[in-house]
Design a protein around this motif. Structure first.
Motif, PDB file in Angstrom:
ATOM      1  N   MET A  17       0.832  -1.205   0.000  1.00  0.00           N
ATOM      2  CA  MET A  17       0.000   0.000   0.000  1.00  0.00           C
ATOM      3  C   MET A  17       0.865   1.253   0.000  1.00  0.00           C
ATOM      4  O   MET A  17       0.594   2.221  -0.706  1.00  0.00           O
ATOM      5  CB  MET A  17      -0.931   0.000   1.222  1.00  0.00           C
ATOM      6  CG  MET A  17      -2.034  -1.035   1.127  1.00  0.00           C
ATOM      7  SD  MET A  17      -3.049  -0.840  -0.350  1.00  0.00           S
ATOM      8  CE  MET A  17      -3.791   0.744  -0.011  1.00  0.00           C
ATOM      9  N   THR A  20       2.343   1.714  -3.413  1.00  0.00           N
ATOM     10  CA  THR A  20       1.371   2.243  -4.369  1.00  0.00           C
ATOM     11  C   THR A  20       1.211   3.741  -4.204  1.00  0.00           C
ATOM     12  O   THR A  20       1.257   4.505  -5.160  1.00  0.00           O
ATOM     13  CB  THR A  20       0.013   1.552  -4.173  1.00  0.00           C
ATOM     14  OG1 THR A  20       0.183   0.161  -4.388  1.00  0.00           O
ATOM     15  CG2 THR A  20      -1.009   2.078  -5.155  1.00  0.00           C
ATOM     16  N   ALA A  87      -7.569   8.324   1.485  1.00  0.00           N
ATOM     17  CA  ALA A  87      -7.516   6.865   1.332  1.00  0.00           C
ATOM     18  C   ALA A  87      -8.443   6.409   0.207  1.00  0.00           C
ATOM     19  O   ALA A  87      -8.067   5.578  -0.635  1.00  0.00           O
ATOM     20  CB  ALA A  87      -7.893   6.185   2.642  1.00  0.00           C
ATOM     21  N   LYS A  88      -9.637   6.968   0.192  1.00  0.00           N
ATOM     22  CA  LYS A  88     -10.571   6.596  -0.872  1.00  0.00           C
ATOM     23  C   LYS A  88     -10.084   7.123  -2.220  1.00  0.00           C
ATOM     24  O   LYS A  88     -10.208   6.439  -3.245  1.00  0.00           O
ATOM     25  CB  LYS A  88     -11.961   7.144  -0.562  1.00  0.00           C
ATOM     26  CG  LYS A  88     -13.042   6.616  -1.498  1.00  0.00           C
ATOM     27  CD  LYS A  88     -14.404   7.218  -1.191  1.00  0.00           C
ATOM     28  CE  LYS A  88     -15.032   6.583   0.028  1.00  0.00           C
ATOM     29  NZ  LYS A  88     -16.442   7.053   0.209  1.00  0.00           N
ATOM     30  N   ASP A  91      -7.507   4.772  -3.505  1.00  0.00           N
ATOM     31  CA  ASP A  91      -8.164   3.552  -3.990  1.00  0.00           C
ATOM     32  C   ASP A  91      -8.756   3.767  -5.381  1.00  0.00           C
ATOM     33  O   ASP A  91      -8.616   2.907  -6.266  1.00  0.00           O
ATOM     34  CB  ASP A  91      -9.272   3.124  -3.018  1.00  0.00           C
ATOM     35  CG  ASP A  91      -8.725   2.567  -1.716  1.00  0.00           C
ATOM     36  OD1 ASP A  91      -7.518   2.225  -1.679  1.00  0.00           O
ATOM     37  OD2 ASP A  91      -9.491   2.494  -0.740  1.00  0.00           O
ATOM     38  N   TYR A  92      -9.429   4.893  -5.573  1.00  0.00           N
ATOM     39  CA  TYR A  92     -10.039   5.171  -6.872  1.00  0.00           C
ATOM     40  C   TYR A  92      -8.975   5.297  -7.968  1.00  0.00           C
ATOM     41  O   TYR A  92      -9.128   4.759  -9.077  1.00  0.00           O
ATOM     42  CB  TYR A  92     -10.874   6.440  -6.809  1.00  0.00           C
ATOM     43  CG  TYR A  92     -12.151   6.326  -5.992  1.00  0.00           C
ATOM     44  CD1 TYR A  92     -12.583   5.108  -5.500  1.00  0.00           C
ATOM     45  CD2 TYR A  92     -12.928   7.449  -5.714  1.00  0.00           C
ATOM     46  CE1 TYR A  92     -13.746   4.993  -4.761  1.00  0.00           C
ATOM     47  CE2 TYR A  92     -14.104   7.355  -4.982  1.00  0.00           C
ATOM     48  CZ  TYR A  92     -14.503   6.122  -4.497  1.00  0.00           C
ATOM     49  OH  TYR A  92     -15.658   6.023  -3.759  1.00  0.00           O
ATOM     50  N   ASP A  94      -6.032   4.014  -8.071  1.00  0.00           N
ATOM     51  CA  ASP A  94      -5.438   2.703  -8.353  1.00  0.00           C
ATOM     52  C   ASP A  94      -6.297   1.869  -9.303  1.00  0.00           C
ATOM     53  O   ASP A  94      -5.788   0.956  -9.964  1.00  0.00           O
ATOM     54  CB  ASP A  94      -5.224   1.916  -7.050  1.00  0.00           C
ATOM     55  CG  ASP A  94      -4.014   2.416  -6.279  1.00  0.00           C
ATOM     56  OD1 ASP A  94      -3.183   3.119  -6.885  1.00  0.00           O
ATOM     57  OD2 ASP A  94      -3.906   2.115  -5.079  1.00  0.00           O
TER      58      ASP A  94
END
Length: 352
Positions: A17, A20, A87-88, A91-92, A94
């Motif tokens: 993580m 990334t 964090a969201k 995620d999006y 990625d």
């Protein structure tokens, strides 16, 4: 052993993580908008000079296309996300994948995202902002419904599949076909086979040349403004004005059709050919050189009127709601008609 394995698994997950996030170098550009660093790619384009751009339905953003004398396509882009937390947002981002590849007969730019996408709230989005440099006179096809498109040529052709984004195109030499909805279209120095359509927004076109087929313009709920068109035109609009200025009709017949808004046509020169103008429930204004040689056929409904000024003509038919007249030898044909209440004005001006 179990405890060691769990600790090791957790450490690997944390490293992945972190890798990334660090690899993407994601920053918060403004509250709720997360952006990667600029990412670049380059491929050599084959002799076909054909670029195909495709995007997932739930992605949005912008495509800015320019040209240079080269045989390669250069891409610079950022991936972005609107989300209520970093964090969201990470995620999006990625979940967005961008690839530029050379295929057998074309170059392909593909922007992928899950379907359905996780950004399902109104204030969330997955976004790609891309700048492309393509070879001069390239053929570009775009199927990216959520993207604004800006293209500055010379391009051989530009085709934008039905979209929800704004479209701007400059210097397209052979073919332009763009369709959008509720967004403006801005065109400049376009030649060849031309088609442009939108709704509830304006179409503005300047310096248009269509010596073959008539240039096609469609709108509903927004204005059409064309300045400097040589050739033929087929323009249709409802609930929006049509302004056609510095018009030089040539070739096949031209048709201009309005509904519930004024139609204004300024003819700079017309040696022959045919122009048909129709409207409903609003006026038609036609300006022509006072030296024009044409037959005019004009008709209105009972509540309408016809007015001609600054022209020397002979009348062939004079009725309350119809007027046929001829200037010069009558080489060209110009007809105008209105259904419902509306007036027709024909005005002559000194030729340049």
């Amino acid at each position: 052993m179990k405890r060691s394995l769990l600790v090791w698994s957790g450490l690997v997950f944390a490293i992945v993580m972190a890798g990334t996030a660090c690899g993407q170098e994601i920053t918060e550009k403004e509250p709720g908008l997360y952006v990667t660093r600029e990412i670049r790619a380059n491929v050599t384009m084959g002799p076909h000079k054909r670029l195909v751009i495709r995007s997932a339905i739930r992605l949005s953003g912008s495509l800015n296309i320019t040209t240079e004398k080269s045989n390669s396509v250069t891409l610079a882009y950022t991936k972005r996300a609107r989300a209520d937390s970093k964090a969201k947002g990470i995620d999006y981002i990625d979940l967005i994948a961008v690839s530029l590849d050379q295929m057998a007969d074309h170059t392909r730019l593909e922007m992928r995202a899950p379907n359905p996408a996780p950004w399902d709230k109104e204030d969330e989005a997955g976004i790609v902002v891309a700048d492309l440099v393509v070879p001069t006179d390239a053929v570009v096809g775009i199927d990216a419904s959520g993207f604004d498109v800006s293209a500055v040529g010379p391009l051989h052709s530009l085709v934008v599949q039905p979209s929800l984004g704004k479209v701007e195109a400059h210097k397209v030499t052979a073919k332009l076909d763009v369709t959008t909805a509720n967004q403006r279209i801005l065109l400049e120095e376009i030649a060849g086979d031309i088609s442009a359509a939108t709704t509830n927004a304006s179409i503005v076109a300047t310096n248009i040349a269509c010596p073959g087929n008539a240039a096609r313009f469609r709108n509903e709920g927004g204005d059409i403004k064309i300045t400097g068109l040589t050739g033929a035109v087929n323009a249709k609009n409802s609930y929006g004005r049509i302004d056609l200025n510095d018009f030089r009709p040539q070739g096949e017949p031209s048709f201009v059709r309005g509904n519930s808004a004024p139609v204004i046509v300024e003819i700079r020169s017309m040696r022959d050919g045919r122009l048909v103008i129709t409207n409903q429930f609003e006026d038609i204004e036609v300006t022509v050189p006072d030296s024009i040689s044409a037959n005019f056929s004009l008709a209105v409904d009972e509540d309408g009127a016809i007015e001609t000024t600054n022209l020397r003509f002979k009348t062939d038919l004079v009725e309350k709601d119809r007027l046929n007249l001829r200037t010069g030898n009558g080489d060209a044909e110009i007809s105008g008609s209105i259904r419902g209440k509306g007036r027709i004005y024909v005005r002559g001006v000194k030729a340049d």
